[in-house]
Design a protein around this motif. Structure first.
Motif, mmCIF file in Angstrom:
data_model
loop_
_atom_site.group_PDB
_atom_site.id
_atom_site.type_symbol
_atom_site.label_atom_id
_atom_site.label_comp_id
_atom_site.label_asym_id
_atom_site.label_seq_id
_atom_site.Cartn_x
_atom_site.Cartn_y
_atom_site.Cartn_z
ATOM 1 N N GLU A 6 15.857 7.721 -0.977
ATOM 2 C CA GLU A 6 14.451 7.951 -1.321
ATOM 3 C C GLU A 6 14.312 8.409 -2.774
ATOM 4 N N SER A 7 13.183 8.070 -3.367
ATOM 5 C CA SER A 7 12.888 8.509 -4.728
ATOM 6 C C SER A 7 11.388 8.454 -4.955
ATOM 7 N N GLY A 8 10.959 8.956 -6.102
ATOM 8 C CA GLY A 8 9.556 8.849 -6.484
ATOM 9 C C GLY A 8 8.747 10.121 -6.332
ATOM 10 N N GLY A 9 9.352 11.156 -5.761
ATOM 11 C CA GLY A 9 8.621 12.406 -5.609
ATOM 12 C C GLY A 9 8.371 13.067 -6.956
ATOM 13 N N GLY A 10 7.585 14.127 -6.923
ATOM 14 C CA GLY A 10 7.279 14.847 -8.155
ATOM 15 C C GLY A 10 6.233 15.914 -7.923
ATOM 16 N N SER A 11 5.754 16.475 -9.020
ATOM 17 C CA SER A 11 4.723 17.512 -8.967
ATOM 18 C C SER A 11 3.418 16.953 -9.496
ATOM 19 N N VAL A 12 2.366 17.094 -8.710
ATOM 20 C CA VAL A 12 1.049 16.601 -9.106
ATOM 21 C C VAL A 12 -0.007 17.633 -8.745
ATOM 22 N N GLN A 13 -1.174 17.462 -9.297
ATOM 23 C CA GLN A 13 -2.294 18.326 -8.939
ATOM 24 C C GLN A 13 -3.058 17.733 -7.760
ATOM 25 N N THR A 14 -3.840 18.566 -7.129
ATOM 26 C CA THR A 14 -4.682 18.104 -6.028
ATOM 27 C C THR A 14 -5.492 16.895 -6.475
ATOM 28 N N GLY A 15 -5.504 15.878 -5.615
ATOM 29 C CA GLY A 15 -6.210 14.645 -5.932
ATOM 30 C C GLY A 15 -5.346 13.598 -6.609
ATOM 31 N N GLY A 16 -4.139 13.984 -6.970
ATOM 32 C CA GLY A 16 -3.240 13.051 -7.648
ATOM 33 C C GLY A 16 -2.606 12.041 -6.713
ATOM 34 N N SER A 17 -1.788 11.167 -7.288
ATOM 35 C CA SER A 17 -1.155 10.090 -6.532
ATOM 36 C C SER A 17 0.319 9.971 -6.903
ATOM 37 N N LEU A 18 1.082 9.468 -5.960
ATOM 38 C CA LEU A 18 2.495 9.168 -6.178
ATOM 39 C C LEU A 18 2.861 7.963 -5.333
ATOM 40 N N THR A 19 3.901 7.259 -5.743
ATOM 41 C CA THR A 19 4.460 6.197 -4.912
ATOM 42 C C THR A 19 5.922 6.507 -4.649
ATOM 43 N N LEU A 20 6.257 6.678 -3.390
ATOM 44 C CA LEU A 20 7.630 6.931 -2.985
ATOM 45 C C LEU A 20 8.314 5.612 -2.651
ATOM 46 N N SER A 21 9.598 5.554 -2.927
ATOM 47 C CA SER A 21 10.399 4.372 -2.617
ATOM 48 C C SER A 21 11.580 4.755 -1.758
ATOM 49 N N CYS A 22 12.014 3.826 -0.950
ATOM 50 C CA CYS A 22 13.199 4.030 -0.118
ATOM 51 C C CYS A 22 13.994 2.734 -0.136
ATOM 52 N N VAL A 23 15.119 2.755 -0.817
ATOM 53 C CA VAL A 23 15.988 1.580 -0.862
ATOM 54 C C VAL A 23 16.944 1.658 0.320
ATOM 55 N N VAL A 24 16.997 0.586 1.081
ATOM 56 C CA VAL A 24 17.790 0.592 2.310
ATOM 57 C C VAL A 24 18.914 -0.431 2.232
ATOM 58 N N ARG A 66 -5.411 7.857 3.123
ATOM 59 C CA ARG A 66 -4.865 8.411 1.868
ATOM 60 C C ARG A 66 -3.460 7.895 1.576
ATOM 61 N N PHE A 67 -2.673 7.667 2.603
ATOM 62 C CA PHE A 67 -1.301 7.182 2.438
ATOM 63 C C PHE A 67 -1.227 5.742 2.933
ATOM 64 N N PHE A 68 -0.382 4.953 2.261
ATOM 65 C CA PHE A 68 -0.280 3.540 2.604
ATOM 66 C C PHE A 68 1.190 3.116 2.547
ATOM 67 N N VAL A 69 1.682 2.580 3.649
ATOM 68 C CA VAL A 69 3.082 2.166 3.743
ATOM 69 C C VAL A 69 3.170 0.656 3.551
ATOM 70 N N SER A 70 4.224 0.227 2.881
ATOM 71 C CA SER A 70 4.464 -1.196 2.673
ATOM 72 C C SER A 70 5.962 -1.413 2.486
ATOM 73 N N ARG A 71 6.365 -2.669 2.480
ATOM 74 C CA ARG A 71 7.775 -2.970 2.261
ATOM 75 C C ARG A 71 7.921 -4.231 1.436
ATOM 76 N N ASP A 72 8.996 -4.311 0.686
ATOM 77 C CA ASP A 72 9.371 -5.502 -0.069
ATOM 78 C C ASP A 72 10.716 -5.950 0.480
ATOM 79 N N ILE A 73 10.686 -7.021 1.260
ATOM 80 C CA ILE A 73 11.908 -7.478 1.925
ATOM 81 C C ILE A 73 12.959 -7.904 0.915
ATOM 82 N N THR A 83 -2.128 8.978 -2.035
ATOM 83 C CA THR A 83 -3.300 9.167 -2.870
ATOM 84 C C THR A 83 -4.097 10.371 -2.388
ATOM 85 N N ASN A 84 -4.985 10.857 -3.266
ATOM 86 C CA ASN A 84 -5.825 12.007 -2.935
ATOM 87 C C ASN A 84 -4.983 13.128 -2.312
ATOM 88 N N LEU A 85 -3.905 13.457 -2.984
ATOM 89 C CA LEU A 85 -2.965 14.436 -2.436
ATOM 90 C C LEU A 85 -3.576 15.827 -2.339
#
Length: 115
Positions: A6-24, A66-73, A83-85
């Motif tokens: 997993e990667s992509g985490g971080g520190s954001v303010q309320t209302g901010g956005s991030l995209t997390l990734s998980c390479v499998v 607020r959260f949306f899951v997806s995958r890239d095969i 989003t809207n954290l």
């Protein structure tokens, strides 16, 4: 051997956005349901989003819309768009296969949301 990174985490303010990734690796990623989890009090993991092989998704109520899951095969990568954290979303986030027994967990990625 199943491996999850997993990667992509971080520190954001309320209302901010991030995209997390998980390479499998180590299994047929396109053929199994996958999920994102996060740590909750008691050092337990709660599932927050699940994506089926046909790409249908389910979410726990607290993250719906607020959260949306997806995958890239082709990239063997699972994503979680946050989003809207809110401060209560602060946690360590993990991905894993929805299977029994549960494969070994990765290290996770930390999300910190400040008010």
């Amino acid at each position: 051997q199943v491996k999850l990174v997993e990667s992509g985490g971080g520190s954001v303010q309320t209302g901010g956005s991030l995209t997390l990734s998980c390479v499998v690796s180590g299994f047929a990623f396109s053929q199994v349901p996958m999920a994102w989890f996060r740590l909750i009090p008691g050092n337990k993991r709660e599932w927050i989003a699940i994506i089926a092989p046909d790409d249908t998704a389910e979410y726990i109520d607290s993250v719906k819309g607020r959260f949306f899951v997806s995958r890239d095969i082709e990239k063997n990568t699972l994503y979680l768009r946050l989003t809207n954290l809110k401060p209560e979303d602060s946690s360590v986030y993990y991905c894993n296969v929805v299977a029994k027994p549960t494969p070994p967990w990765g290290r996770g990625t930390r999300v910190a949301v400040s008010s």
